[in-house]
Design a protein around this motif. Structure first.
Motif, PDB file in Angstrom:
ATOM      1  N   ARG A  47       0.698  -1.090   0.086  1.00  0.00           N
ATOM      2  CA  ARG A  47      -0.025  -0.019  -0.199  1.00  0.00           C
ATOM      3  C   ARG A  47       0.964   1.134   0.205  1.00  0.00           C
ATOM      4  O   ARG A  47       1.835   1.441   0.818  1.00  0.00           O
ATOM      5  N   PRO A  48       0.894   2.067  -1.148  1.00  0.00           N
ATOM      6  CA  PRO A  48       1.384   3.270  -1.176  1.00  0.00           C
ATOM      7  C   PRO A  48       1.535   4.235   0.162  1.00  0.00           C
ATOM      8  O   PRO A  48       0.112   4.350   0.399  1.00  0.00           O
ATOM      9  N   ASP A  49       2.402   4.911   0.500  1.00  0.00           N
ATOM     10  CA  ASP A  49       2.188   6.216   1.400  1.00  0.00           C
ATOM     11  C   ASP A  49       2.083   7.603   0.611  1.00  0.00           C
ATOM     12  O   ASP A  49       2.198   7.331  -0.594  1.00  0.00           O
ATOM     13  N   GLU A  50       1.443   8.260   1.185  1.00  0.00           N
ATOM     14  CA  GLU A  50       1.206   9.670   0.409  1.00  0.00           C
ATOM     15  C   GLU A  50       2.287  10.352  -0.160  1.00  0.00           C
ATOM     16  O   GLU A  50       2.245  10.781  -1.439  1.00  0.00           O
ATOM     17  N   ALA A  51       3.409  10.085   0.385  1.00  0.00           N
ATOM     18  CA  ALA A  51       4.863  10.736  -0.247  1.00  0.00           C
ATOM     19  C   ALA A  51       5.143  10.075  -1.449  1.00  0.00           C
ATOM     20  O   ALA A  51       5.526  10.582  -2.381  1.00  0.00           O
ATOM     21  N   THR A  52       4.955   8.853  -1.532  1.00  0.00           N
ATOM     22  CA  THR A  52       5.239   8.075  -2.997  1.00  0.00           C
ATOM     23  C   THR A  52       4.135   8.531  -4.063  1.00  0.00           C
ATOM     24  O   THR A  52       4.722   8.658  -4.883  1.00  0.00           O
ATOM     25  N   LEU A  53       2.965   8.521  -3.656  1.00  0.00           N
ATOM     26  CA  LEU A  53       1.724   9.029  -4.402  1.00  0.00           C
ATOM     27  C   LEU A  53       2.150  10.275  -4.895  1.00  0.00           C
ATOM     28  O   LEU A  53       2.032  10.804  -6.193  1.00  0.00           O
ATOM     29  N   LEU A  54       2.645  11.429  -4.103  1.00  0.00           N
ATOM     30  CA  LEU A  54       2.666  12.809  -4.400  1.00  0.00           C
ATOM     31  C   LEU A  54       4.265  12.692  -5.514  1.00  0.00           C
ATOM     32  O   LEU A  54       4.051  13.496  -6.564  1.00  0.00           O
ATOM     33  N   ALA A  55       5.039  11.797  -5.157  1.00  0.00           N
ATOM     34  CA  ALA A  55       6.274  12.005  -5.983  1.00  0.00           C
ATOM     35  C   ALA A  55       5.992  11.455  -7.542  1.00  0.00           C
ATOM     36  O   ALA A  55       6.100  11.965  -8.477  1.00  0.00           O
ATOM     37  N   PHE A  56       5.169  10.289  -7.686  1.00  0.00           N
ATOM     38  CA  PHE A  56       4.604   9.853  -8.988  1.00  0.00           C
ATOM     39  C   PHE A  56       4.012  10.831  -9.639  1.00  0.00           C
ATOM     40  O   PHE A  56       3.753  10.917 -11.042  1.00  0.00           O
ATOM     41  N   ALA A  57       2.854  11.586  -8.717  1.00  0.00           N
ATOM     42  CA  ALA A  57       1.901  12.593  -9.414  1.00  0.00           C
ATOM     43  C   ALA A  57       2.672  13.603 -10.032  1.00  0.00           C
ATOM     44  O   ALA A  57       2.341  14.094 -11.125  1.00  0.00           O
ATOM     45  N   ASP A  58       3.741  13.992  -9.208  1.00  0.00           N
ATOM     46  CA  ASP A  58       4.579  15.232  -9.827  1.00  0.00           C
ATOM     47  C   ASP A  58       5.347  14.751 -11.126  1.00  0.00           C
ATOM     48  O   ASP A  58       5.191  15.450 -12.008  1.00  0.00           O
ATOM     49  N   VAL A  59       5.951  13.675 -10.949  1.00  0.00           N
ATOM     50  CA  VAL A  59       6.958  13.181 -12.217  1.00  0.00           C
ATOM     51  C   VAL A  59       6.180  12.952 -13.379  1.00  0.00           C
ATOM     52  O   VAL A  59       6.600  13.175 -14.508  1.00  0.00           O
ATOM     53  N   LEU A  60       5.044  11.973 -13.336  1.00  0.00           N
ATOM     54  CA  LEU A  60       4.454  11.628 -14.283  1.00  0.00           C
ATOM     55  C   LEU A  60       3.063  12.264 -14.669  1.00  0.00           C
ATOM     56  O   LEU A  60       2.485  11.774 -15.468  1.00  0.00           O
ATOM     57  N   ARG A  61       3.048  13.376 -13.995  1.00  0.00           N
ATOM     58  CA  ARG A  61       1.851  14.088 -14.317  1.00  0.00           C
ATOM     59  C   ARG A  61       0.350  13.592 -14.165  1.00  0.00           C
ATOM     60  O   ARG A  61      -0.404  13.600 -15.206  1.00  0.00           O
ATOM     61  N   ILE A  62       0.239  12.707 -13.194  1.00  0.00           N
ATOM     62  CA  ILE A  62      -1.010  11.959 -12.907  1.00  0.00           C
ATOM     63  C   ILE A  62      -1.603  12.885 -11.877  1.00  0.00           C
ATOM     64  O   ILE A  62      -1.104  13.099 -10.798  1.00  0.00           O
ATOM     65  N   PRO A  63      -2.933  13.187 -11.955  1.00  0.00           N
ATOM     66  CA  PRO A  63      -3.771  13.623 -10.834  1.00  0.00           C
ATOM     67  C   PRO A  63      -3.687  12.899  -9.665  1.00  0.00           C
ATOM     68  O   PRO A  63      -3.684  11.601  -9.716  1.00  0.00           O
ATOM     69  N   LEU A  64      -3.371  13.366  -8.754  1.00  0.00           N
ATOM     70  CA  LEU A  64      -3.299  12.536  -7.331  1.00  0.00           C
ATOM     71  C   LEU A  64      -4.613  11.844  -7.028  1.00  0.00           C
ATOM     72  O   LEU A  64      -4.572  10.649  -6.447  1.00  0.00           O
ATOM     73  N   ALA A  65      -5.758  12.371  -7.337  1.00  0.00           N
ATOM     74  CA  ALA A  65      -7.064  11.479  -7.208  1.00  0.00           C
ATOM     75  C   ALA A  65      -6.876  10.281  -7.954  1.00  0.00           C
ATOM     76  O   ALA A  65      -7.544   9.025  -7.205  1.00  0.00           O
ATOM     77  N   LYS A  66      -6.508  10.131  -9.179  1.00  0.00           N
ATOM     78  CA  LYS A  66      -6.491   9.127  -9.932  1.00  0.00           C
ATOM     79  C   LYS A  66      -5.577   8.151  -9.394  1.00  0.00           C
ATOM     80  O   LYS A  66      -5.828   6.907  -9.584  1.00  0.00           O
ATOM     81  N   LEU A  67      -4.446   8.618  -8.864  1.00  0.00           N
ATOM     82  CA  LEU A  67      -3.405   7.708  -8.202  1.00  0.00           C
ATOM     83  C   LEU A  67      -4.027   6.932  -7.077  1.00  0.00           C
ATOM     84  O   LEU A  67      -3.940   5.814  -6.930  1.00  0.00           O
ATOM     85  N   ARG A  68      -4.680   7.821  -6.130  1.00  0.00           N
ATOM     86  CA  ARG A  68      -5.482   7.148  -4.963  1.00  0.00           C
ATOM     87  C   ARG A  68      -6.505   6.287  -5.366  1.00  0.00           C
ATOM     88  O   ARG A  68      -6.491   5.133  -4.691  1.00  0.00           O
ATOM     89  N   ILE A  69      -7.225   6.398  -6.310  1.00  0.00           N
ATOM     90  CA  ILE A  69      -8.207   5.472  -6.867  1.00  0.00           C
ATOM     91  C   ILE A  69      -7.767   4.066  -7.249  1.00  0.00           C
ATOM     92  O   ILE A  69      -8.130   3.076  -6.578  1.00  0.00           O
ATOM     93  N   ALA A  70      -6.411   4.216  -7.985  1.00  0.00           N
ATOM     94  CA  ALA A  70      -5.892   3.001  -8.500  1.00  0.00           C
ATOM     95  C   ALA A  70      -5.323   2.371  -7.177  1.00  0.00           C
ATOM     96  O   ALA A  70      -5.023   0.964  -7.218  1.00  0.00           O
ATOM     97  N   ALA A  71      -4.643   3.182  -6.336  1.00  0.00           N
ATOM     98  CA  ALA A  71      -4.254   2.392  -5.192  1.00  0.00           C
ATOM     99  C   ALA A  71      -5.343   1.960  -4.093  1.00  0.00           C
ATOM    100  O   ALA A  71      -5.217   1.437  -3.101  1.00  0.00           O
ATOM    101  N   ASP A  72      -6.585   2.099  -4.288  1.00  0.00           N
ATOM    102  CA  ASP A  72      -7.740   1.783  -3.880  1.00  0.00           C
ATOM    103  C   ASP A  72      -7.582   2.514  -2.290  1.00  0.00           C
ATOM    104  O   ASP A  72      -8.092   2.014  -1.214  1.00  0.00           O
ATOM    105  N   LEU A  73      -7.522   3.723  -2.555  1.00  0.00           N
ATOM    106  CA  LEU A  73      -7.624   4.728  -1.405  1.00  0.00           C
ATOM    107  C   LEU A  73      -8.562   5.610  -1.545  1.00  0.00           C
ATOM    108  O   LEU A  73      -9.052   5.963  -2.785  1.00  0.00           O
TER     109      LEU A  73
END
Length: 137
Positions: A47-73
């Motif tokens: 399960r990803p922590d918030e810091a990991t999601l934020l890093a991927f969101a920034d680098v790959l330009r993915i909306p954080l909400a989309k990442l959270r949904i994909a991570a079931d958060l």
């Protein structure tokens, strides 16, 4: 693969390596390393922590909400928690306790043991705290 790693792979249109993603994230102030990035890219992660999601969101330009949904958060965008002004009266020990309570609320639920083990000396099940011991035991 996981839904999260599928999303990361799809968003990585430039074909960045895990090292390149980690380096770019670190250059932008995030604290993700290449091993972590590689595990997420190949779907070998927890399960990803918030810091990991934020890093991927920034680098790959993915909306954080989309990442959270994909991570079931939970996907709703919220501001970081700010305690009420009275919290300034808490001691350092109390603050650490509150922080730990918050962390425990965010951890995935753990398996609960429903049956207590048998005590070797008596061959009987131990009573739970607050549970009366059986007279016949």
């Amino acid at each position: 693969m996981t839904a999260l790693s599928d999303l990361l792979a799809a968003a990585n249109k430039a074909g960045l390596s895990a090292r390149a993603i980690a380096r770019t994230a670190q250059d932008r102030g995030h604290s993700i390393n290449h091993d972590t990035a590689a595990r997420y890219l190949r779907g070998d992660h927890g399960r990803p922590d918030e810091a990991t999601l934020l890093a991927f969101a920034d680098v790959l330009r993915i909306p954080l909400a989309k990442l959270r949904i994909a991570a079931d958060l939970p996907a709703e965008q919220t501001a970081p928690y700010s305690p009420p002004p009275e919290s300034s009266r808490l001691t350092r020990r109390q603050r650490r306790a509150v922080d730990e309570i918050i962390r425990s609320m965010l951890e995935p639920s753990r398996t609960v043991v429903t049956e207590l083990p048998v005590t070797p000396a008596t061959g009987r099940r131990a009573a739970r705290h607050g549970e009366p011991e059986s007279a016949g035991d």
